[in-house]
Every structure is written in structure tokens, then in C-alpha cells.
Write a protein that holds these residues in place. Structure first.
Motif, PDB file in Angstrom:
ATOM      1  N   ALA A   1      15.130  13.087   5.283  1.00 43.70           N
ATOM      2  CA  ALA A   1      14.360  13.747   6.344  1.00 43.70           C
ATOM      3  C   ALA A   1      12.925  14.012   5.904  1.00 43.70           C
ATOM      4  O   ALA A   1      11.996  13.968   6.723  1.00 43.70           O
ATOM      5  N   GLY A   2      12.742  14.270   4.611  1.00 39.53           N
ATOM      6  CA  GLY A   2      11.402  14.535   4.092  1.00 39.53           C
ATOM      7  C   GLY A   2      10.572  13.297   3.843  1.00 39.53           C
ATOM      8  O   GLY A   2       9.375  13.404   3.565  1.00 39.53           O
ATOM      9  N   GLY A   3      11.210  12.122   3.892  1.00 37.73           N
ATOM     10  CA  GLY A   3      10.464  10.879   3.728  1.00 37.73           C
ATOM     11  C   GLY A   3      10.747  10.112   2.454  1.00 37.73           C
ATOM     12  O   GLY A   3      10.003   9.189   2.107  1.00 37.73           O
ATOM     13  N   ALA A   4      11.831  10.449   1.750  1.00 37.89           N
ATOM     14  CA  ALA A   4      12.189   9.682   0.550  1.00 37.89           C
ATOM     15  C   ALA A   4      12.502   8.239   0.923  1.00 37.89           C
ATOM     16  O   ALA A   4      13.151   7.971   1.936  1.00 37.89           O
ATOM     17  N   ASP A   5      12.053   7.316   0.076  1.00 36.09           N
ATOM     18  CA  ASP A   5      12.329   5.895   0.292  1.00 36.09           C
ATOM     19  C   ASP A   5      13.630   5.468  -0.362  1.00 36.09           C
ATOM     20  O   ASP A   5      14.247   4.485   0.061  1.00 36.09           O
ATOM     21  N   ARG A   6      14.013   6.185  -1.420  1.00 29.24           N
ATOM     22  CA  ARG A   6      15.205   5.808  -2.188  1.00 29.24           C
ATOM     23  C   ARG A   6      15.716   7.060  -2.884  1.00 29.24           C
ATOM     24  O   ARG A   6      14.953   7.976  -3.172  1.00 29.24           O
TER      25      ARG A   6
ATOM     26  N   ASP B   1       0.824  -1.199   0.000  1.00 27.14           N
ATOM     27  CA  ASP B   1       0.000   0.000   0.000  1.00 27.14           C
ATOM     28  C   ASP B   1       0.865   1.259   0.000  1.00 27.14           C
ATOM     29  O   ASP B   1       0.427   2.311  -0.451  1.00 27.14           O
ATOM     30  N   ARG B   2       2.073   1.161   0.544  1.00 25.50           N
ATOM     31  CA  ARG B   2       2.940   2.334   0.608  1.00 25.50           C
ATOM     32  C   ARG B   2       3.640   2.526  -0.735  1.00 25.50           C
ATOM     33  O   ARG B   2       4.352   1.650  -1.217  1.00 25.50           O
ATOM     34  N   ALA B   3       3.421   3.689  -1.322  1.00 24.33           N
ATOM     35  CA  ALA B   3       4.078   3.999  -2.586  1.00 24.33           C
ATOM     36  C   ALA B   3       5.537   4.363  -2.332  1.00 24.33           C
ATOM     37  O   ALA B   3       5.882   4.948  -1.309  1.00 24.33           O
ATOM     38  N   VAL B   4       6.386   4.021  -3.287  1.00 31.75           N
ATOM     39  CA  VAL B   4       7.806   4.373  -3.219  1.00 31.75           C
ATOM     40  C   VAL B   4       7.998   5.784  -3.745  1.00 31.75           C
ATOM     41  O   VAL B   4       7.475   6.145  -4.814  1.00 31.75           O
ATOM     42  N   LEU B   5       8.753   6.580  -3.016  1.00 33.99           N
ATOM     43  CA  LEU B   5       9.131   7.927  -3.457  1.00 33.99           C
ATOM     44  C   LEU B   5      10.646   7.980  -3.596  1.00 33.99           C
ATOM     45  O   LEU B   5      11.378   7.848  -2.619  1.00 33.99           O
ATOM     46  N   GLU B   6      11.105   8.151  -4.841  1.00 36.68           N
ATOM     47  CA  GLU B   6      12.528   8.270  -5.145  1.00 36.68           C
ATOM     48  C   GLU B   6      12.837   9.725  -5.477  1.00 36.68           C
ATOM     49  O   GLU B   6      12.111  10.362  -6.240  1.00 36.68           O
ATOM     50  N   VAL B   7      13.915  10.243  -4.892  1.00 36.34           N
ATOM     51  CA  VAL B   7      14.299  11.646  -5.067  1.00 36.34           C
ATOM     52  C   VAL B   7      15.722  11.706  -5.619  1.00 36.34           C
ATOM     53  O   VAL B   7      16.608  10.968  -5.169  1.00 36.34           O
TER      54      VAL B   7
END
Length: 231
Positions: free
Chosen positions: A22-27, A3-9
């Protein structure tokens, strides 16, 4: 599918990486020189970022703007860079090369994949410039480690490519469509409802994490806005 989407920055430095985490990036996708749309970062930059954060890092393997690998000499240089990054501890990568006719440059891709020896990797937005997306997927399907396609669905970005992304998401699990779709390239927050509704669960941002543009740092609050929108 989680359910948790991956956020890559995208991160250019340890400071970027710390802010993104710190902002919550997963990768993080590690690159240098965004004026050329992102090239391989120095080994020292990878080492500094690896020491600064504990999220997964995908390192770009690309020597010049565009989607050419630069011929045999270019491929050899990229293989050497990949070996050096692996020796430094890199375990995940980003790459993608096309021939002038828009078919995948399998010579270059296979040479790098052999050096990566099972590491997981993303085929990046070269797919959006391919002559035939489906044929490209078929050609790459058997390569070890390929688990992600970074794509906007079209060369012009997500606005143009949204119908393609939705259609490809519906084919997840078919031969050539097993890798996850990581949506990036002109991605905006207002695209998310349609993309999430289609089952897409991985998103890639660069400039959207930098309110002051590429000359400025990653903003933890900008990343957090995306993290919240995806939660």
C-alpha cells in the motif's frame, strides 16, 4: 537503467506485506526472527503473503544468525526448505554464506542454487563481511540466477560504506559487477541524494518502515515517504 528506483521492504507477515504494498513497495524480502537478522520464514507464512499481495517476493534462505551455512547438515536442511518453498510457488530468493576465513562458501551456495534451478536470487550482506569483495564477486559470477547484491558497502552500514557503494556502482557491467546493487543496512533518507547521484537505483529498508520498531507493524505512510523520496 529504469528511472524508477526499486524499493524493497522486509515483511514478516501478510499484514506487513499488505501495508508495504500500500505504501508503494516494489518488492518484499520475506524473513522471520529479526532478532537473528532474518531467517527463513515458514512455508505457511510465504503462502499467506503470496495470497495477500501481488508484488514480487524474495524469500530468505538462512537457518541461524551469522553467515555460516551450518555444515553439510545445515545445507541439506536449507535445500529441503528451498524445495518446499518452491513447491509453494516461491520464485525469488535471498542467500549468502561465508567460510570462517571470509571467503564465499561455494559448497553451500552452489547446493542451494542447484535446487533453485534458475530462480533469481540476491546475495545478501554477507558480502559486507567478506575478506575480499572483489574476489567474492569473481567466485560467484558464473552462478545462474544471481541478479542482486544486498550491501551497505561495509559491515558497519551505509555511513561507513558509501564510498565503496559509489565505486562499485561505477563498475556496473564489468565482470562480476553485472548484478544490481541493492543498498541496505543503516540506510537513511539523507543518504539517497548521493546514492542516486552515483546511479544506484535499488534500496532495501526494514526498521525504517516500522516507526514503532520491530515489535510494531510496517507503516504504509513510512514506506510512502521512501517511495516519494525515490520518485
Amino acid at each position: 537503467m529504469s528511472d524508477r528506483a526499486v524499493l524493497e521492504v522486509i515483511a514478516l507477515s501478510a499484514e506487513d506485506a499488505i501495508a508495504a504494498q500500500a505504501g508503494g513497495a516494489d518488492r518484499l524480502e520475506l524473513v522471520t526472527d529479526m532478532a537473528a537478522d532474518g531467517l527463513t520464514p515458514p512455508r505457511e507464512t510465504f503462502a499467506a503473503i503470496r495470497a495477500a499481495v501481488d508484488v514480487p517476493l524474495r524469500v530468505m534462505l538462512r537457518a541461524a544468525d551469522g553467515f555460516s551455512a551450518g555444515g553439510a547438515a545445515g545445507v541439506d536442511a536449507l535445500v529441503a526448505q528451498a524445495a518446499a518453498l518452491r513447491a509453494e510457488g516461491a520464485e525469488e530468493f535471498v542467500l549468502g554464506f561465508l567460510n570462517p576465513d571470509g571467503t564465499p562458501d561455494l559448497v553451500a551456495v552452489e547446493a542451494l542454487v542447484a535446487e533453485l534451478a534458475g530462480c533469481r536470487w540476491t546475495f545478501h550482506r554477507a558480502i559486507d563481511r567478506a575478506a575480499d569483495r572483489d574476489a567474492l564477486r569473481t567466485a560467484l559470477a558464473a552462478l545462474p540466477g544471481l541478479d542482486t547484491y544486498l550491501t551497505a558497502g561495509a559491515a558497519g552500514g551505509v555511513d561507513e560504506g558509501l564510498p565503496v557503494l559509489v565505486a562499485e556502482a561505477a563498475r556496473r557491467g564489468e565482470p562480476g559487477y553485472e548484478p544490481r546493487l541493492l543498498v541496505g543496512g543503516g540506510l537513511r533518507l539523507d543518504h539517497l541524494p548521493a546514492l542516486r547521484g552515483a546511479g544506484l537505483d535499488a534500496f532495501h529498508i526494514g526498521g525504517a518502515a516500522r516507526p514503532d520498531g520491530w515489535a510494531g507493524p510496517v507503516s504504509p505512510s513510512a514506506v510512502a515517504t521512501w517511495r516519494e523520496a525515490l520518485s
